[in-house]
Enzyme design. Structure first.
Site, PDB file in Angstrom:
ATOM      1  N   ASP A 175      28.795 -26.496  -4.913  1.00 49.93           N
ATOM      2  CA  ASP A 175      28.711 -25.152  -5.503  1.00 49.93           C
ATOM      3  C   ASP A 175      27.274 -24.650  -5.597  1.00 49.93           C
ATOM      4  O   ASP A 175      26.987 -23.684  -6.291  1.00 49.93           O
ATOM      5  CB  ASP A 175      29.380 -25.125  -6.878  1.00 49.93           C
ATOM      6  N   SER A 228      28.719 -28.234 -16.368  1.00 53.24           N
ATOM      7  CA  SER A 228      27.540 -28.846 -15.769  1.00 53.24           C
ATOM      8  C   SER A 228      27.103 -30.060 -16.599  1.00 53.24           C
ATOM      9  O   SER A 228      27.921 -30.927 -16.906  1.00 53.24           O
ATOM     10  CB  SER A 228      26.437 -27.802 -15.629  1.00 53.24           C
ATOM     11  N   HIS A 283      28.252 -22.330  -8.893  1.00 54.52           N
ATOM     12  CA  HIS A 283      28.093 -23.129 -10.105  1.00 54.52           C
ATOM     13  C   HIS A 283      28.214 -22.312 -11.384  1.00 54.52           C
ATOM     14  O   HIS A 283      28.644 -22.845 -12.417  1.00 54.52           O
ATOM     15  CB  HIS A 283      26.733 -23.843 -10.075  1.00 54.52           C
TER      16      HIS A 283
END
Length: 289
Positions: free
Chosen positions: A234, A83, A256
């Site tokens: 996601d 991320s 995610h």
């Protein structure tokens, strides 16, 4: 599990926004770290601000890269960022390429997140219908409620959110374009200034039955706010926004956070997300990294 995937350089696993030690019943990076160590890799998890912009977190990462280099005697490291951690890794590689062998983005918002755009707008009175703003903020709060753990580092949630918007990412990319594709959805250069760039990410799996996983449930709710990457995200990051360097694959059937987790026998998926990290260690090993 594959064996003999020892990399030449240590691996640093870099957390993203609201990085934490444990979520629900599992620890962030725990399974990934154990799997990599089992095949001979030296693995470190640097502590960065849970909420701040890419530059502040990148500077923190640079300091910890130096510590790892001094402690191990190595002259470079391999960075794997999940991320927002991918953007901190990109920053460090751009400023100190001589210390970074590779940058790997895992579900990184390299071109920003449409969800961040919506969340940022929700904080501006009148920018969104009240009901939409309330729904988005509530869903986001529900997601954060499953997170726990913190690090005594400077925090700035608004700076973090601004950095993750498409506009904020565009400004960041103007200064640090290394590894970015020239066309939307394409692949970027595999090597810039001696640093190799890779990425992989997922899209929400297609399930005919509702998931019992609360994190996936929230990701599905949040995915509805994507327009450009509708059906190709996601829950937090759009598929094509995640592309960086050599794109290994950007449509793994993971939300995610499940891209960090092992799978349970009750709900097996293929491939196992943790095995992707071991495969990547072998990939790095093959090019002497």
């Amino acid at each position: 599990m594959q064996r003999n995937a020892t990399t030449q350089y240590p691996i640093l696993l870099i957390h993203g926004l609201f990085g934490f030690e444990r979520i629900g019943h599992f620890e962030l990076f725990h399974a990934v770290k154990e799997a990599l160590q089992a095949v001979g890799c030296r693995v470190f998890v640097p502590h960065l601000s849970a909420t701040h912009d890419n530059e502040v977190r990148g500077e923190q990462l640079l300091l910890q890269i130096d510590r790892v280099l001094r402690g191990t005697g190595s002259n470079k490291v391999n960075l794997i960022g999940h991320s927002q951690g991918a953007l901190a890794a990109r920053y460090a590689a751009a400023l100190a390429p001589h210390t970074v062998a590779s940058v790997t983005s895992v579900s990184g918002p390299n071109h920003g997140s449409e969800l961040a755009d919506v969340l940022r707008q929700a904080l501006i009175p009148g920018e969104l219908p009240e009901k939409v703003a309330q729904n988005v903020v509530t869903l986001f709060a529900d997601f954060l409620s499953v997170l726990s753990g913190s690090v005594a580092m400077p925090q700035n949630a608004l700076a973090a959110l601004g950095a993750l918007t498409t506009q904020g990412a565009a400004r960041f990319n103007q200064q640090y374009p290394q590894g970015l594709p020239e066309s939307w959805g394409g692949q970027g250069p595999d090597c810039v200034n001696g640093v190799r760039y890779y990425s992989w990410s997922g899209t929400l799996p297609d399930h005919s039955q509702p998931s019992l996983d609360p994190v996936e449930h929230i990701c599905r709710k949040l995915s509805k706010y994507f327009k450009k990457d509708a059906g190709q995200n996601d829950g937090f990051v759009g598929r094509f926004s995640s592309h960086l360097g050599i794109v290994i694959r950007s449509d793994y059937p993971f939300d995610h956070l499940s891209i960090l987790r092992g799978v349970s026998p009750a709900r097996a998926v293929s491939p196992n997300p943790i095995e992707l990290y071991v495969e990547h260690a072998r990939r790095l090993q093959a090019v002497n990294l």
